[in-house]
Enzyme design. Sequence first.
Site, short mmCIF file in Angstrom:
data_model
loop_
_atom_site.label_atom_id
_atom_site.label_comp_id
_atom_site.label_asym_id
_atom_site.label_seq_id
_atom_site.Cartn_x
_atom_site.Cartn_y
_atom_site.Cartn_z
CE1 TYR A 55 -4.05 1.67 -0.18
CE2 TYR A 55 -3.45 2.78 1.86
CZ TYR A 55 -4.28 2.65 0.77
OH TYR A 55 -5.35 3.52 0.62
CG ASN A 153 -17.68 -8.43 -7.99
OD1 ASN A 153 -16.92 -7.88 -8.77
ND2 ASN A 153 -17.36 -9.55 -7.36
CB VAL A 156 -15.49 1.25 -4.72
CG1 VAL A 156 -15.64 2.43 -5.67
CG2 VAL A 156 -14.61 1.65 -3.53
NE ARG A 176 -11.73 -10.71 -11.10
CZ ARG A 176 -10.83 -10.85 -10.14
NH1 ARG A 176 -9.58 -11.16 -10.45
NH2 ARG A 176 -11.16 -10.70 -8.88
CG MET A 243 -8.88 -5.31 -6.98
SD MET A 243 -10.64 -5.64 -7.21
CE MET A 243 -11.32 -4.65 -5.87
CG PHE A 265 -9.80 9.11 -6.49
CD1 PHE A 265 -9.99 10.47 -6.33
CD2 PHE A 265 -10.36 8.24 -5.55
CE1 PHE A 265 -10.71 10.97 -5.26
CE2 PHE A 265 -11.08 8.73 -4.47
CZ PHE A 265 -11.26 10.09 -4.32
CD1 TRP A 266 -5.62 6.45 -1.49
CD2 TRP A 266 -3.77 7.68 -1.23
NE1 TRP A 266 -5.01 6.03 -0.34
CE2 TRP A 266 -3.88 6.76 -0.15
CE3 TRP A 266 -2.68 8.55 -1.28
CZ2 TRP A 266 -2.93 6.71 0.86
CZ3 TRP A 266 -1.74 8.48 -0.27
CH2 TRP A 266 -1.86 7.56 0.79
CE LYS A 323 -15.86 -3.99 1.74
NZ LYS A 323 -14.66 -3.66 0.96
#
Length: 330
Positions: A55, A153, A156, A176, A243, A265-266, A323
């Site tokens: 990260y 899916n 976000v 996918r 990902m 974008f962060w 989630k």
Amino acid sequence: MKAIQARYSQRGPNPEALIEPVEVDLPDPEPGEALVEVLASPINPSDLLTLTGLYGILPELPATAGNEGVGRIVALGADVQGLREGQTVLLPLGCGTWASHLVAAAGDLVPLPDNADAQQLAMLTINPPTASLLLSEFVDLKPGDWVIQNAANSGVGGYLVKLAAERGIRTINVVRREGAAEVVRSAGGDVVLIDGDDLPGQVREATDGARIQLAIDAVGGTSTERLAGCLTDGGTIVNYGVMSGQPCQVSPTHLIFRGLTLTGFWLATWYAGASTEQRTTLYADLTRRIATGQLRVPIADTFDIRQIKQAVAAAARGERAGKVLITPRH
């Protein structure tokens, strides 16, 4: 008091092997602090990337994992105004929320509706504002316009589908596998497609050749190139995730001859540059929508903090329908 924290002292490719539930002694809250029992905290892709060391910002080790969540105030230190014991609060970003209890500065706690769904509110801090800003900060979309996203899916992706629909924006949602496609269809995605080399053709057929100015990419790798092939000349690709574990791949042909823009974008960068009024307005609106049930995303599974290894392993698996949350048993 005794508390359980999800701690790690090294980073590596198998995060579930590194994280451990550790019993610690928490001090009583000092003046200006609050003792909070954690009600729910999600496991986000950024959490897994932090554990693996990939990260953008990494905490010093050893560390307690978890970046967002919701809790209930158990006790208040002296000189705390505007909060009460038993109140539901939004936890400070990055405070180590994978825990049964934590002590935080009272001024960093945001009061939430006590009668709202704590599990849904636990996901407020990162994914909903990311989805909202992806729709508003890069292209001036109007009702009737199309936007395409991959990883539709994801957390976000689910918020983006609902927020776009409220604004009259139509979504092309790329996943996918067929099982994920059904989840997105049920959530209200206008067009849902399985990713593949023929994606641009699928999109043209599904939208009758509509102009698409914005693509939202959470995957990177060759998936970014396929999104580029779906855009109209002059369009914009916004990448906010990796990902695939691979750098974004876009042919120079798209950038040079078709005038496409690839940007990133962060949320942390936006937050640092936004005014207090902008931040307050955004989060107040999202809190209201989540608290009233207008914004909801599926929850695949919940785990006690003592099951943190199983929880992280479940979150790392790709084939989920929602989630994964940490919900400590008190």
